[in-house]
Design a protein around this motif. Sequence first.
Motif, PDB file in Angstrom:
ATOM      1  N   GLU A  36       0.962  -1.157   0.116  1.00 50.17           N
ATOM      2  CA  GLU A  36       0.149  -0.042   0.145  1.00 50.17           C
ATOM      3  C   GLU A  36       0.916   1.222   0.110  1.00 50.17           C
ATOM      4  O   GLU A  36       0.213   2.255  -0.597  1.00 50.17           O
ATOM      5  N   GLN A 149       7.769  10.878   7.114  1.00 49.99           N
ATOM      6  CA  GLN A 149       7.431  12.434   6.447  1.00 49.99           C
ATOM      7  C   GLN A 149       8.151  13.243   7.211  1.00 49.99           C
ATOM      8  O   GLN A 149       8.029  14.633   6.964  1.00 49.99           O
TER       9      GLN A 149
ATOM     10  N   THR B  33       1.650  13.226   3.011  1.00 50.85           N
ATOM     11  CA  THR B  33       0.596  12.715   2.705  1.00 50.85           C
ATOM     12  C   THR B  33      -0.441  13.803   3.161  1.00 50.85           C
ATOM     13  O   THR B  33      -0.159  14.721   3.762  1.00 50.85           O
ATOM     14  N   GLY B  62      -3.050   3.124   7.207  1.00 52.66           N
ATOM     15  CA  GLY B  62      -3.867   2.723   6.369  1.00 52.66           C
ATOM     16  C   GLY B  62      -4.767   1.643   6.730  1.00 52.66           C
ATOM     17  O   GLY B  62      -5.791   0.955   6.243  1.00 52.66           O
ATOM     18  N   SER B  65      -8.863   3.645   9.570  1.00 49.98           N
ATOM     19  CA  SER B  65      -9.864   4.173   8.766  1.00 49.98           C
ATOM     20  C   SER B  65     -10.419   5.682   9.563  1.00 49.98           C
ATOM     21  O   SER B  65     -11.351   6.132   9.053  1.00 49.98           O
ATOM     22  N   GLU B  66      -9.729   6.069  10.636  1.00 51.89           N
ATOM     23  CA  GLU B  66     -10.311   7.181  11.469  1.00 51.89           C
ATOM     24  C   GLU B  66      -9.867   8.684  10.531  1.00 51.89           C
ATOM     25  O   GLU B  66     -10.412   9.792  10.625  1.00 51.89           O
ATOM     26  N   PHE B  68     -10.421   9.115   7.046  1.00 49.44           N
ATOM     27  CA  PHE B  68     -10.969   9.553   5.770  1.00 49.44           C
ATOM     28  C   PHE B  68     -11.434  11.155   5.948  1.00 49.44           C
ATOM     29  O   PHE B  68     -12.049  11.717   6.638  1.00 49.44           O
ATOM     30  N   HIS B  80     -14.160  12.860  -3.424  1.00 50.53           N
ATOM     31  CA  HIS B  80     -13.854  11.414  -3.170  1.00 50.53           C
ATOM     32  C   HIS B  80     -13.484  11.366  -1.746  1.00 50.53           C
ATOM     33  O   HIS B  80     -12.788  12.229  -1.217  1.00 50.53           O
ATOM     34  N   ARG B  81     -13.929  10.299  -1.131  1.00 52.42           N
ATOM     35  CA  ARG B  81     -13.557   9.944   0.171  1.00 52.42           C
ATOM     36  C   ARG B  81     -12.449   9.056   0.426  1.00 52.42           C
ATOM     37  O   ARG B  81     -12.269   7.971  -0.320  1.00 52.42           O
ATOM     38  N   ARG B  82     -11.431   9.548   0.712  1.00 56.03           N
ATOM     39  CA  ARG B  82      -9.985   8.836   0.828  1.00 56.03           C
ATOM     40  C   ARG B  82      -9.456   8.854   2.387  1.00 56.03           C
ATOM     41  O   ARG B  82      -9.732   9.626   2.961  1.00 56.03           O
ATOM     42  N   ARG B  83      -8.527   7.934   2.478  1.00 51.98           N
ATOM     43  CA  ARG B  83      -7.751   7.697   3.679  1.00 51.98           C
ATOM     44  C   ARG B  83      -6.495   8.655   3.437  1.00 51.98           C
ATOM     45  O   ARG B  83      -5.791   8.689   2.622  1.00 51.98           O
ATOM     46  N   CYS B  85      -3.812   9.374   5.314  1.00 52.78           N
ATOM     47  CA  CYS B  85      -2.608   8.936   5.498  1.00 52.78           C
ATOM     48  C   CYS B  85      -2.156   7.901   4.510  1.00 52.78           C
ATOM     49  O   CYS B  85      -0.840   7.984   4.365  1.00 52.78           O
ATOM     50  N   LEU B  86      -2.668   7.639   3.410  1.00 48.76           N
ATOM     51  CA  LEU B  86      -2.397   7.018   2.252  1.00 48.76           C
ATOM     52  C   LEU B  86      -2.180   7.881   0.970  1.00 48.76           C
ATOM     53  O   LEU B  86      -1.583   7.458  -0.002  1.00 48.76           O
ATOM     54  N   ASP B 105     -18.455  10.509  -3.039  1.00 45.43           N
ATOM     55  CA  ASP B 105     -18.887   9.403  -3.827  1.00 45.43           C
ATOM     56  C   ASP B 105     -19.509   7.982  -3.273  1.00 45.43           C
ATOM     57  O   ASP B 105     -19.260   7.979  -2.033  1.00 45.43           O
TER      58      ASP B 105
END
Lengths: 463, 105
Positions: A36, A149, B33, B62, B65-66, B68, B80-83, B85-86, B105
């Motif tokens: 990932e 980071q 990030t 990752g 999921s906190e 988002f 868009h909803r994304r993590r 941290c990634l 989305d």
Amino acid sequence: MRTDPFDVAIVGAGPAGQAAARATVAAGLTTALIDEQPRPGGQILRQPPVGFGVAGWMSGRAYRPLRQLLAATEDDTALHWLGGTSVAGIWADRAGGFRLHLAGARSGSLHARRVLIATGCYDMPVALPGWTLPGVISAGAAQTLLKSQQILAGQRLVLFGSHPLQLVLAQQFVAAGGDVAAVLFPQTRAQMLRAAWPHLAGALRTPGPLLAAAGALAALRRAGVPVIHGAAVTRLTADDSGAALGGVDYVAGGVEHHLACDVAAQCFGFVPQSDLPRQAGARVAWSAPAGGWATLCDARMQSSVPGLYVAGETTGVAGAEIAMIEGAIAGLAMADAAEDDLRRFRARHRRLAPFAALLRAVADPQPWWPAAGGDTLLCRCEDVSAATVDAAIADLAPFGPDASAIKQRCRIGMGLCQGRSCEHALVRRLAAAQGLAPGDVAPFRTRFPVRPLPIDALIEDAP
Amino acid sequence: MTRDPRRHDGVTRPAPLTIVCDGAPLSAYPGETVAAALLAASMRRLRDDRSDRPRGMFCNMGTCSECFVWLREGSAAQWHRRRACLTPVSADLELSTREDTCNAD
């Protein structure tokens, strides 16, 4: 993809996955390495972004073998590196191999004759009052922010938990110019020493990690950072705005104390990433002592699913060096190496086992869990409180120890993290309520997709 | 006094770019990030839970999921909803931590 199907697909580019790739590439097998993160290394060597320059990055002696492995991985032109890519599911395919569903930088299907899952572990999330406040993070979060980071997670850090790794993180935070208010251990020094004692003679045969811990302690003393034992954190409190962390309450020697801080990092141990092996149908067992599920495997690292291998923390948390060895064994096994070729890795594994046992005993969080209040959220995604979970456990007692039944009753584990944060806590609560061992509880049924992906990443090539 | 959360001693970064979060511009470095860029700007709240309590990043790998957030590249694009941290920052990136300001989305 022209090389599809691959001979081998490896999920996870930490020490185990990289070591396996060395062996499979050397044996001439086409190998895909998937992670990932955008760059290989795993969490232990989470690299700075491309374009950053960091002088003396991870230059400590303890990291040297890992850095050498990483350099070899990055120089390997035969390896098919798929970074920034999640694996959402693994299934047996008709050709006798596997199909992996990818999402992210690479998406769609990838086929491989053999698959290694080496997805490592994550910090055990521990529920206590105030733990959902912004500023309360895992120790691994603070460490990876720093390693990769080059960012300090806050102005003033408190570390708390039963795992000695927090000493190393505190040292790294101070060395980076950060301010550590305190490192809090619930155990006394004497309790730690008693836990270590039976394993000490064996562990001293590989003294590196013990010397690293001693070095960290000395550095913290020089920096004036208090390392306080017998200090049990009871509550995380908000700042004046009410919108973020402002401090940590703890009890030591029967006296209540308060430390002001804007970031607090938990360090109670690690949970194996088990969702992919479980989704693929591999058998697991409760991972002692901290919790979670370790994937079972034979001496050649093959899981209960033929052709599906596991290595490193996926098989139980034992540290990066053992992960490297298990990865090498798995890689050689996937290349059908003779048992003779595995012998030196097995010997090295045996030498390192006493230290891993010592660390498990010293760090054992079981006597030291902070108490969740009735209104403390166990499930952070669906906002399910401890009281609600306990009521569901009581209501469903006649139905036996089934975590999925509790999930269906009160929604614990039904959110975006798919139970990664709360399942271990539910399993322990359910086991305690029914007078069973955690391993007797039936875990959540893990389903595709094992990562929270947008629907358009799934429909293109859904099963 | 508040110290810059970014380490500078011995660290070189590419030229910064500007992203927007909840209407406010902030500086970030390519490769960072979204989670790191927001933290460096002392923005710890990434969403609200069902009781409107603030939430922030927890695991930074990752898993939890906190973190988002809603994001889009360019004001005409879809959210868009994304993590966080990634997800790396990029030029024209717009973030929202509030569901009611965007159609996810």
